[in-house]
Scaffold this active site. Structure first.
Site, PDB file in Angstrom:
ATOM      1  N   PRO A  12       0.789  -1.226   0.000  1.00 48.90           N
ATOM      2  CA  PRO A  12       0.000   0.000   0.000  1.00 48.90           C
ATOM      3  C   PRO A  12       0.824   1.280   0.000  1.00 48.90           C
ATOM      4  O   PRO A  12       1.887   1.347   0.626  1.00 48.90           O
ATOM      5  CB  PRO A  12      -0.815  -0.105   1.299  1.00 48.90           C
ATOM      6  CG  PRO A  12      -0.115  -1.123   2.128  1.00 48.90           C
ATOM      7  CD  PRO A  12       0.549  -2.064   1.168  1.00 48.90           C
ATOM      8  N   ASN A  13       0.298   2.228  -0.714  1.00 43.10           N
ATOM      9  CA  ASN A  13       0.831   3.602  -0.801  1.00 43.10           C
ATOM     10  C   ASN A  13       2.100   3.716  -1.645  1.00 43.10           C
ATOM     11  O   ASN A  13       2.555   4.826  -1.920  1.00 43.10           O
ATOM     12  CB  ASN A  13       1.072   4.200   0.600  1.00 43.10           C
ATOM     13  CG  ASN A  13      -0.192   4.243   1.421  1.00 43.10           C
ATOM     14  OD1 ASN A  13      -1.194   4.787   0.965  1.00 43.10           O
ATOM     15  ND2 ASN A  13      -0.187   3.645   2.595  1.00 43.10           N
ATOM     16  N   ARG A  20       5.072  10.911  -2.601  1.00 46.79           N
ATOM     17  CA  ARG A  20       4.792  10.571  -1.197  1.00 46.79           C
ATOM     18  C   ARG A  20       6.044  10.799  -0.345  1.00 46.79           C
ATOM     19  O   ARG A  20       7.063  10.141  -0.543  1.00 46.79           O
ATOM     20  CB  ARG A  20       4.397   9.101  -1.101  1.00 46.79           C
ATOM     21  CG  ARG A  20       4.204   8.606   0.307  1.00 46.79           C
ATOM     22  CD  ARG A  20       4.134   7.078   0.361  1.00 46.79           C
ATOM     23  NE  ARG A  20       3.994   6.624   1.715  1.00 46.79           N
ATOM     24  CZ  ARG A  20       4.280   5.384   2.127  1.00 46.79           C
ATOM     25  NH1 ARG A  20       4.715   4.485   1.267  1.00 46.79           N
ATOM     26  NH2 ARG A  20       4.127   5.050   3.372  1.00 46.79           N
ATOM     27  N   TYR A  25      11.278   8.884   1.155  1.00 47.83           N
ATOM     28  CA  TYR A  25      11.312   7.816   0.143  1.00 47.83           C
ATOM     29  C   TYR A  25      11.981   8.228  -1.164  1.00 47.83           C
ATOM     30  O   TYR A  25      12.121   7.405  -2.069  1.00 47.83           O
ATOM     31  CB  TYR A  25       9.882   7.323  -0.139  1.00 47.83           C
ATOM     32  CG  TYR A  25       9.216   6.744   1.094  1.00 47.83           C
ATOM     33  CD1 TYR A  25       9.736   5.611   1.715  1.00 47.83           C
ATOM     34  CD2 TYR A  25       8.087   7.344   1.655  1.00 47.83           C
ATOM     35  CE1 TYR A  25       9.151   5.083   2.859  1.00 47.83           C
ATOM     36  CE2 TYR A  25       7.494   6.819   2.799  1.00 47.83           C
ATOM     37  CZ  TYR A  25       8.030   5.697   3.392  1.00 47.83           C
ATOM     38  OH  TYR A  25       7.453   5.176   4.524  1.00 47.83           O
ATOM     39  N   ASN A  76       8.362  -5.398  -1.255  1.00 46.57           N
ATOM     40  CA  ASN A  76       8.281  -4.247  -0.363  1.00 46.57           C
ATOM     41  C   ASN A  76       6.806  -4.131  -0.005  1.00 46.57           C
ATOM     42  O   ASN A  76       6.006  -3.613  -0.801  1.00 46.57           O
ATOM     43  CB  ASN A  76       8.784  -2.972  -1.031  1.00 46.57           C
ATOM     44  CG  ASN A  76       8.740  -1.778  -0.085  1.00 46.57           C
ATOM     45  OD1 ASN A  76       8.110  -1.841   0.970  1.00 46.57           O
ATOM     46  ND2 ASN A  76       9.382  -0.692  -0.469  1.00 46.57           N
ATOM     47  N   ALA A  79       3.370  -0.759   4.656  1.00 45.45           N
ATOM     48  CA  ALA A  79       2.950  -0.897   6.059  1.00 45.45           C
ATOM     49  C   ALA A  79       2.488  -2.310   6.408  1.00 45.45           C
ATOM     50  O   ALA A  79       2.518  -2.698   7.582  1.00 45.45           O
ATOM     51  CB  ALA A  79       1.856   0.118   6.368  1.00 45.45           C
ATOM     52  N   HIS A  82       4.489  -4.649   8.759  1.00 50.09           N
ATOM     53  CA  HIS A  82       4.511  -4.586  10.221  1.00 50.09           C
ATOM     54  C   HIS A  82       3.375  -5.342  10.898  1.00 50.09           C
ATOM     55  O   HIS A  82       3.380  -5.485  12.115  1.00 50.09           O
ATOM     56  CB  HIS A  82       4.511  -3.116  10.665  1.00 50.09           C
ATOM     57  CG  HIS A  82       5.533  -2.287   9.921  1.00 50.09           C
ATOM     58  ND1 HIS A  82       6.877  -2.572   9.957  1.00 50.09           N
ATOM     59  CD2 HIS A  82       5.399  -1.237   9.054  1.00 50.09           C
ATOM     60  CE1 HIS A  82       7.533  -1.703   9.180  1.00 50.09           C
ATOM     61  NE2 HIS A  82       6.649  -0.883   8.618  1.00 50.09           N
ATOM     62  N   GLU A 100      13.140  -9.228   1.136  1.00 51.54           N
ATOM     63  CA  GLU A 100      12.325  -8.088   1.589  1.00 51.54           C
ATOM     64  C   GLU A 100      13.143  -6.817   1.353  1.00 51.54           C
ATOM     65  O   GLU A 100      14.337  -6.777   1.691  1.00 51.54           O
ATOM     66  CB  GLU A 100      12.030  -8.296   3.083  1.00 51.54           C
ATOM     67  CG  GLU A 100      11.239  -7.191   3.732  1.00 51.54           C
ATOM     68  CD  GLU A 100      11.009  -7.460   5.234  1.00 51.54           C
ATOM     69  OE1 GLU A 100      11.358  -8.567   5.732  1.00 51.54           O
ATOM     70  OE2 GLU A 100      10.503  -6.554   5.897  1.00 51.54           O
ATOM     71  N   HIS A 102      13.141  -2.444   1.691  1.00 51.20           N
ATOM     72  CA  HIS A 102      12.542  -1.176   2.110  1.00 51.20           C
ATOM     73  C   HIS A 102      13.420  -0.045   1.624  1.00 51.20           C
ATOM     74  O   HIS A 102      14.655  -0.117   1.759  1.00 51.20           O
ATOM     75  CB  HIS A 102      12.399  -1.101   3.639  1.00 51.20           C
ATOM     76  CG  HIS A 102      11.526  -2.181   4.166  1.00 51.20           C
ATOM     77  ND1 HIS A 102      10.156  -2.149   4.012  1.00 51.20           N
ATOM     78  CD2 HIS A 102      11.808  -3.356   4.772  1.00 51.20           C
ATOM     79  CE1 HIS A 102       9.645  -3.250   4.526  1.00 51.20           C
ATOM     80  NE2 HIS A 102      10.626  -4.002   4.990  1.00 51.20           N
ATOM     81  N   LEU A 103      12.798   0.980   1.106  1.00 54.53           N
ATOM     82  CA  LEU A 103      13.551   2.144   0.642  1.00 54.53           C
ATOM     83  C   LEU A 103      14.199   2.860   1.816  1.00 54.53           C
ATOM     84  O   LEU A 103      15.378   3.225   1.781  1.00 54.53           O
ATOM     85  CB  LEU A 103      12.610   3.102  -0.095  1.00 54.53           C
ATOM     86  CG  LEU A 103      12.043   2.563  -1.410  1.00 54.53           C
ATOM     87  CD1 LEU A 103      10.795   3.329  -1.801  1.00 54.53           C
ATOM     88  CD2 LEU A 103      13.092   2.619  -2.502  1.00 54.53           C
ATOM     89  N   ARG A 109      13.269   4.460  12.349  1.00 49.59           N
ATOM     90  CA  ARG A 109      12.065   5.315  12.304  1.00 49.59           C
ATOM     91  C   ARG A 109      11.175   5.020  13.525  1.00 49.59           C
ATOM     92  O   ARG A 109      11.658   4.615  14.560  1.00 49.59           O
ATOM     93  CB  ARG A 109      11.364   5.104  10.961  1.00 49.59           C
ATOM     94  CG  ARG A 109      12.276   5.500   9.785  1.00 49.59           C
ATOM     95  CD  ARG A 109      11.602   5.286   8.451  1.00 49.59           C
ATOM     96  NE  ARG A 109      10.416   6.137   8.322  1.00 49.59           N
ATOM     97  CZ  ARG A 109       9.450   5.920   7.422  1.00 49.59           C
ATOM     98  NH1 ARG A 109       9.559   4.899   6.574  1.00 49.59           N
ATOM     99  NH2 ARG A 109       8.410   6.719   7.360  1.00 49.59           N
ATOM    100  N   ARG A 113       7.482   0.626  13.202  1.00 44.96           N
ATOM    101  CA  ARG A 113       8.149   0.109  11.995  1.00 44.96           C
ATOM    102  C   ARG A 113       9.314  -0.820  12.327  1.00 44.96           C
ATOM    103  O   ARG A 113       9.951  -1.376  11.428  1.00 44.96           O
ATOM    104  CB  ARG A 113       8.672   1.263  11.130  1.00 44.96           C
ATOM    105  CG  ARG A 113       7.580   2.180  10.617  1.00 44.96           C
ATOM    106  CD  ARG A 113       8.157   3.225   9.657  1.00 44.96           C
ATOM    107  NE  ARG A 113       7.295   4.380   9.584  1.00 44.96           N
ATOM    108  CZ  ARG A 113       6.215   4.482   8.788  1.00 44.96           C
ATOM    109  NH1 ARG A 113       5.898   3.496   7.982  1.00 44.96           N
ATOM    110  NH2 ARG A 113       5.474   5.568   8.800  1.00 44.96           N
TER     111      ARG A 113
END
Ligand code: DQA
Length: 147
Positions: A12-13, A20, A25, A76, A79, A82, A100, A102-103, A109, A113
């Site tokens: 998502p997103n 964004r 990111y 990726n 959210a 998590h 996996e 993640h940017l 963070r 997360r």
């Protein structure tokens, strides 16, 4: 299943990449990250299929379909990383290798997360390198496949 094709999954997103939270990111779009994966994969003669969804069940269905169609997965999950035990369970039944990506570096963070429920069922995680992570993930899959 040999590594002739890779499924690249985005949660998502991530369709909003480019606009964004660019300070987190970056400004590269999702299409440009997928192009990075495709270029890295094609250097090894590997094809790439990509799926982005804001819906958990669609990602689960894509993983099920990958069982017989793809030798490896780069994910990726956004959210869902998590808290999605459904994606955890789907990846657990995938017979190939899974990386996996993640940017950002989620460990640096917010507290929520810091946990990835996917981490126990992937081969490894690449975080915090922006788009470079996708090229590194392809190299990891190629290396794991050759072992
Ligand atoms: C992300 C990190 C996640 O915590 C977040 O929810 C995302 C993007 C990353 O690529 O850094 O959507 O997966």
């Amino acid at each position: 299943m040999t590594l002739s094709s890779i499924l690249v999954l985005h949660g998502p997103n991530l369709n909003l990449l480019g606009t964004r939270e660019p300070e987190v990111y970056g400004t590269a779009t999702l299409a440009s990250h997928v192009a990075t994966v495709s270029a890295a994969a094609s250097r090894h003669g590997i094809s790439v299929t990509d799926v982005q969804s804001n819906t958990e069940g669609e990602l689960v269905n894509a993983i099920h379909a990958a069982n017989t169609a793809h030798g490896g997965i780069i994910i990726n999950a956004g959210a869902f990383t998590h808290y999605s035990w459904a994606i955890h369970d789907a990846l657990k039944s995938f017979p190939g290798h899974v990386i996996e990506v993640h940017l950002s570096n989620p460990g640096a963070r917010e507290q929520f997360r810091h946990i990835s429920v996917l981490a126990p069922v992937v081969d490894g995680t690449i975080s915090g390198f922006g788009g470079l992570g996708y090229s590194l993930a392809v190299e990891a899959l190629v290396e794991l496949d050759s072992q």
